[in-house]
Design an enzyme around this catalytic site. Structure first.
Site, PDB file in Angstrom:
ATOM      1  N   ASP A 213     -33.320  36.750   9.238  1.00  0.00           N
ATOM      2  CA  ASP A 213     -33.791  38.096   9.533  1.00  0.00           C
ATOM      3  C   ASP A 213     -34.301  38.021  10.967  1.00  0.00           C
ATOM      4  OD1 ASP A 213     -33.299  38.537   6.849  1.00  0.00           O
ATOM      5  OD2 ASP A 213     -35.269  39.374   6.413  1.00  0.00           O
ATOM      6  N   HIS A 272     -31.044  30.191   7.260  1.00  0.00           N
ATOM      7  CA  HIS A 272     -29.928  29.933   6.359  1.00  0.00           C
ATOM      8  C   HIS A 272     -28.677  29.528   7.126  1.00  0.00           C
ATOM      9  CE1 HIS A 272     -31.875  31.957   2.739  1.00  0.00           C
ATOM     10  NE2 HIS A 272     -32.710  32.210   3.739  1.00  0.00           N
ATOM     11  N   SER A 362     -40.418  32.869  16.386  1.00  0.00           N
ATOM     12  CA  SER A 362     -39.620  31.711  16.745  1.00  0.00           C
ATOM     13  C   SER A 362     -38.170  32.122  16.950  1.00  0.00           C
ATOM     14  CB  SER A 362     -39.738  30.638  15.659  1.00  0.00           C
ATOM     15  OG  SER A 362     -39.909  31.234  14.389  1.00  0.00           O
TER      16      SER A 362
END
Length: 408
Positions: A213, A272, A362
């Site tokens: 995301d 992911h 990040s």
């Protein structure tokens, strides 16, 4: 997120009268900002008398115009009387595009990110004043570790409800509800897990999906990324990977493609796999700084944020092409740690978890071997500058959304 007209976006530049301020005045201003930054971190501690179990009283204060700090954030003026002048001269956020609608929205920075930016950018010399300044580097590192300690404390659970409210987090997606004992501290909520069905992998005919995301920019070649986005004058593939340029991995990726996924504090912070892969070797940690990864810093030609910051590199072998992907998790301002949940030899399907970030915004940089990926056209178009001298625009993404496919 605050929706604004594009004309309201501040442009970088010096303070009024910078030429008269002189080095002594700039050092004084830098010291004031440093003290304000430390204070914002301490105010995130539930044991601070002014915390009130409200994240907006510390590092997550959201005020678009610093003129409004005279209310809930008046303590900032105590440390940095020039805040209004700073805000008038520097970026206070970034425009991003909502995928599928092409709507541009403005995301304002929380207080800690703004103060971190001001430590990097002020005065005519900008970051040249910072390079080699161990005092500032040690401050950012110490406060990042301090924030990790605060959010690892059991008392920090008290800040979870206000964090959810401040960032409008969709709690229906959570694997465990906010009040669950699974969250022993704030950090465990920060790297929360979602229900398996919350992030489905889209477009089965596509080979690659979003790794996080995030706010995404993509470039068909690393060189395009250096031209239009990553402006650090010493940035290179070997520098990013922490390897000698003669290393076979560097040579394989030198002319490959690049995707940069930037995570904000409100985001789901597990990352992911972008494809069906096999993990090659163990993650390799590279020590470094804790600079903000905001686009204004990444776009600064005199500062190599991505290859200067703490990061960890995982090599993936793409099953469909037998080519390599370098998956680089880059730490940032107030990020406590990078954790991997896979190991050498793990077979991971696209959309399955690789690891997570503990507290802080990040970035993930993915490098793909040449000829391996054809990025989706809308992402490429958004990432390209519309006019010479401008920057491209990040696209808001979710884990599992398509980013590209293997070229025919």
């Amino acid at each position: 997120m605050v929706q604004l007209h594009e004309s309201e976006l501040n442009k970088p530049g010096g303070l009024e009268g910078d030429d008269q301020v002189g080095m002594q005045g700039m050092e004084k201003l830098q010291g004031e900002i440093a003290e304000a930054f430390k204070e914002s971190v301490e105010r995130s501690n539930p044991q601070h008398p002014d915390n009130r179990n409200d994240v907006t009283q510390g590092i997550h204060g959201h005020v678009h115009h610093f003129a409004s700090v005279s209310g809930n954030h008046s303590w900032l003026n105590k440390f940095v009387p020039q805040l209004e002048a700073l805000a008038a001269k520097y970026h206070v956020g970034n425009y991003v595009i909502i995928r599928g609608t092409n709507q541009r929205i403005f995301e304002s920075m929380p207080i800690y990110a703004r103060l971190g930016m001001h430590l990097l950018f002020y005065g005519r010399e900008q970051v040249k004043l910072l390079e080699g300044n161990k005092r500032v580097e040690e401050l950012l590192k110490a406060q990042s570790k301090r924030e990790g300690q605060i959010y690892d404390s059991p008392e920090s659970r008290k800040n979870i409800p206000s964090f959810i409210h401040t960032y409008n987090i969709n709690t229906s997606e959570l694997l465990y509800p906010p009040e669950s004992p699974e969250y022993k501290n704030f950090n465990e909520f920060f790297y929360r897990k979602l229900k398996p069905e919350a992030r489905p992998v889209q477009n089965p005919d596509h080979e690659f999906c979003s790794a996080a995301d995030s706010r995404l920019v993509v470039y068909p070649t690393v060189q395009d990324g250096q031209t239009f986005w990553i402006k650090g004058d010493e940035f290179s593939v070997p520098a990013l990977l922490g390897l000698d340029k003669s290393d076979p991995l560097c040579q394989a990726l030198e002319h490959g493609s690049l995707a940069s996924f930037r995570l904000a504090p409100a985001d789901y912070h597990r990352f992911h796999s972008p494809a069906d892969v096999t993990v090659v070797g163990e993650p390799r940690d590279i020590p470094g700084q804790y600079y903000t990864v905001n686009p204004q810093a990444v776009n600064e030609k005199d500062l190599d944020v991505l290859s200067a910051n703490k990061r960890s590199v995982l090599v993936l072998n793409h099953e469909a092409t037998n080519k390599k992907i370098a998956f680089i998790a880059v730490g940032a301002l107030l990020v406590g740690s990078i954790k991997w949940t896979v190991s050498d030899g793990s077979k991971v399907q696209r959309g399955e978890e690789l690891g997570y970030f503990a507290y802080g915004g990040s970035t993930i940089v993915a490098l793909f071997e040449p000829g391996m990926i054809e990025f989706d056209a809308d992402l490429v178009a958004n990432s390209e500058p519309k006019k010479k001298g401008q920057l491209g625009t990040e696209t808001l993404m979710k884990v599992g959304w398509s980013i590209g496919k293997v070229p025919k």
